[in-house]
Design a protein around this motif. Structure first.
Motif, short mmCIF file in Angstrom:
data_model
loop_
_atom_site.label_atom_id
_atom_site.label_comp_id
_atom_site.label_asym_id
_atom_site.label_seq_id
_atom_site.Cartn_x
_atom_site.Cartn_y
_atom_site.Cartn_z
N ALA A 189 17.13 -9.10 2.48
CA ALA A 189 17.46 -10.43 1.96
C ALA A 189 17.00 -10.57 0.51
O ALA A 189 17.61 -11.30 -0.28
CB ALA A 189 16.82 -11.51 2.82
N THR B 154 19.85 -12.39 -2.78
CA THR B 154 21.13 -12.27 -2.08
C THR B 154 21.53 -13.65 -1.57
O THR B 154 20.75 -14.60 -1.63
CB THR B 154 21.00 -11.32 -0.88
OG1 THR B 154 20.13 -11.94 0.10
CG2 THR B 154 20.44 -9.95 -1.27
N GLU C 229 21.51 -14.50 1.38
CA GLU C 229 20.53 -14.83 2.42
C GLU C 229 19.31 -15.53 1.82
O GLU C 229 18.74 -16.44 2.43
CB GLU C 229 20.12 -13.55 3.15
CG GLU C 229 19.34 -13.79 4.43
CD GLU C 229 19.07 -12.51 5.21
OE1 GLU C 229 18.29 -12.58 6.18
OE2 GLU C 229 19.62 -11.45 4.84
N LEU D 279 11.18 -15.75 4.50
CA LEU D 279 11.94 -14.51 4.60
C LEU D 279 11.08 -13.30 4.96
O LEU D 279 11.53 -12.16 4.86
CB LEU D 279 12.66 -14.24 3.27
CG LEU D 279 13.75 -15.26 2.91
CD1 LEU D 279 14.25 -15.02 1.49
CD2 LEU D 279 14.91 -15.18 3.89
N ARG E 80 12.20 -9.80 6.30
CA ARG E 80 13.56 -9.54 5.82
C ARG E 80 13.58 -9.19 4.34
O ARG E 80 14.66 -9.10 3.74
CB ARG E 80 14.45 -10.76 6.07
CG ARG E 80 14.70 -11.03 7.55
CD ARG E 80 15.64 -12.23 7.73
NE ARG E 80 14.94 -13.50 7.57
CZ ARG E 80 15.55 -14.66 7.32
NH1 ARG E 80 16.87 -14.69 7.16
NH2 ARG E 80 14.85 -15.77 7.22
#
Length: 237
Positions: free
Chosen positions: A127, A175, A177, A198, A201
């Protein structure tokens, strides 16, 4: 490639230098920090740069108006500071078509190999990929813990009892995400409000090259004494 260059801060810890000059235009060896960043973007093939401005905005615009070469620059003036993540969210449409993009804190002077960091991100496709480096005082930074395979297992902004000395450098690859994890609040900060969401990730890219946050008078003076200069060659990520 596109990159956000976050340059809107007041630079209060650098007063009186920033009373009449924005932090992003403070010179290092006679070269404004913003010029060093634009040169780095050109060197690494970052063709479009969005710069947010606030303090002494007229001076930043005047400086950018003189730029004839280098990346295309999009200037966004924030009358009220949005926070590091707020700038990304407010300009989300600018990177809607991008699978990934750069985010740079403009007060970070560095010689990081962005091409190598980009290659790692493309290989792992997390991410976000955070550039990380070791710091002497972890209580002043966003601190990460990392698993053996380089996954960020913990992120705490300015911890009172840090469990690591590995800090977020102010350089990251984001990104969609990452953008989706930004909460709808104002202002909103990457370190406090987004990156902890996050964990698991994100990947950590270890930085061994020269890097210093010039946000304090002590570090700014250290940068004047230690900055080796910008490499001359152009590297494509």
């Amino acid at each position: 490639m596109k990159g956000f260059l976050l340059a809107a801060g007041h630079g209060t810890r650098l007063r009186p230098l920033t009373d009449n000059l924005p932090k992003c235009l403070l010179p290092v060896h006679g070269v404004p920090l913003l010029q060093i960043w634009l040169d780095a973007c050109e060197r690494f093939g970052i063709d479009d740069v969005l710069i947010n401005i606030h303090a002494h905005a007229d001076l930043v615009r005047a400086f950018l108006d003189l730029q004839k070469d280098g990346p295309r620059v999009h200037v966004v003036e924030e009358k009220l500071l949005l926070g590091s993540a707020g700038t990304l969210l407010a300009n989300r449409a600018w990177v809607d078509a991008e699978p990934y993009f750069w985010v740079f804190y403009a007060d970070v002077l560095n010689q990081v190999d962005l091409a190598a960091m980009s290659r790692m991100h493309r290989a792992r496709q997390p991410a976000a990929t955070l550039g990380v480096y070791r710091v002497p005082d972890p209580t002043r930074c966003g601190i990460v813990n990392v698993t053996e395979d380089g996954t960020v297992s913990e992120f705490v902004e300015k911890p009172s009892q840090p469990r690591s000395d590995l800090a977020f450098s102010g350089l990251l690859i984001g990104t969609p995400e990452l953008l989706a994890a930004i909460p709808p609040k104002h202002p909103v900060d990457l370190g406090f409000d987004v990156l902890p969401r996050l964990v698991g990730r994100m990947s950590a890219y270890p930085i061994s090259e020269y890097l210093i946050d010039i946000g304090t008078m002590e570090n700014y003076q250290r940068a004047q004494a230690t900055w080796p200069g910008s490499p001359a060659r152009r590297l494509q990520p």
